[in-house]
Design an enzyme around this catalytic site. Structure first.
Site, PDB file in Angstrom:
ATOM      1  N   ASP A  92       0.850  -1.194   0.000  1.00 24.46           N
ATOM      2  CA  ASP A  92       0.000   0.000   0.000  1.00 24.46           C
ATOM      3  C   ASP A  92       0.893   1.253   0.000  1.00 24.46           C
ATOM      4  OD1 ASP A  92      -2.418   1.589   0.467  1.00 24.46           O
ATOM      5  OD2 ASP A  92      -1.639   1.840   2.505  1.00 24.46           O
ATOM      6  N   ASP A 129      -0.337   5.179   0.705  1.00 23.84           N
ATOM      7  CA  ASP A 129      -0.625   6.197   1.705  1.00 23.84           C
ATOM      8  C   ASP A 129      -0.723   5.573   3.095  1.00 23.84           C
ATOM      9  OD1 ASP A 129      -0.955   8.767   2.449  1.00 23.84           O
ATOM     10  OD2 ASP A 129      -2.947   9.048   1.581  1.00 23.84           O
TER      11      ASP A 129
HETATM   12 MG   LIG Z   1      -3.004   3.136   3.432  1.00 25.40          MG
END
Ligand SMILES: [Mg+2]
Length: 285
Positions: A14, A16
């Site tokens: 992932d 962010d």
């Molecule tokens: Mg995230």
């Protein structure tokens, strides 16, 4: 834990809250990626963001000091385009979204329009929608009418809340809720927590779920998507999940990650351990 770990593990990471916050790299992100590259571990950055192109995301990460190539990024817009390409025969698509989604459709050679007037005149096979900060009543109306006439309804990602400088802004899922209310049809969702984006990622790296680990900071999106796609999962407490929120989640849910790491150095050590085990096995052969 209970699952055995593949000696050729692939990583779906992932962005962010896992690699960076805003424009700030998270501690150890650069080193983790350098090591994965050096060790030849295949990985993809898997993000629900549908507005940015992979080129833009790779460039932003480069500015933060994290090595990223365009081909290392898989956005929910790209996964949606791949899904449309693989499930509909030469479709004409009404696109509600920004540059990331426009480019993803074009890259998959999918014919699309973002003009509600064109939708009135032509047959639409698929409505695909991501975050669109130029969303209008006309687009909502055109999407709803096309879907009521039989077009498939697809949303890139279900996020209803988007943290922004102003507070919490509406996300792609908020617009999807409006289209669903108007059309009466629940959309097919591509992004996390759904498995589709991970299935596209598995296909792209040509590996099985048992050979993949989803690494992310969000139990309800990253870890859920990993579990639904039958991949291994690693929660990192670098973003939205804190130690205490994980403790209360663990008491109330059966959908637990295979690993919980405080930081990205511990993720790096997991891959280092696999590499050392492989070296030992090779030496014994
Ligand atoms: Mg995230």
């Amino acid at each position: 834990m209970s699952k055995t770990i593949s000696n050729k593990l692939h990583a779906f990471i992932d962005l962010d809250g896992t690699m960076f916050h805003g424009s700030q790299a998270i501690d150890g992100a650069d080193h983790l990626i350098e090591c994965l590259q050096e060790w030849g571990v295949p990985y993809l950055f898997v993000t629900n963001n549908s507005t940015r192109t992979p080129q833009q995301i790779a460039a932003l990460m480069g500015e933060m000091g994290i090595q990223a190539r365009t081909e290392d990024v898989l956005t929910s817009a790209q996964a949606a385009a791949a899904y449309i390409r693989d499930h509909y025969k030469d479709p004409f698509v009404f696109m509600i979204g920004e540059e990331g989604l426009q480019q993803a459709l074009t890259d998959c050679n999918i014919r699309w329009t973002n003009d509600p007037v064109v939708v009135e005149q032509k047959h639409i096979d698929v409505v695909v929608q991501g975050l669109d900060r130029q969303f209008t009543y006309s687009k909502l109306e055109a999407a709803s009418i096309a879907i009521r006439k039989g077009a498939a309804s697809i949303v890139t990602n279900p996020d209803v809340q988007l943290p922004s400088d102003k507070g919490i802004s509406p996300g792609a899922g908020t617009i999807a809720a409006a289209i669903q209310a108007a059309s009466g049809v629940k959309p097919i969702c591509i992004g996390k927590p759904e498995a589709i984006i991970m299935e596209v990622a598995l296909k792209q790296l040509d590996c099985t779920p048992a050979e993949a680990i989803v690494v992310g900071d969000n139990l309800l999106t990253d870890i859920q998507a990993g579990i639904r796609a039958k991949c291994l999962t690693a929660l990192v407490l670098t973003g939205v999940t804190s130690k205490s929120s994980y403790a209360s989640y663990r008491e109330n849910s059966n959908d637990l990650p295979d690993y919980v790491f405080d930081n990205l150095e511990q993720v790096r050590q997991l891959f280092e351990q696999i590499r050392e085990n492989n070296d030992t096995e090779r030496a014994l052969e």
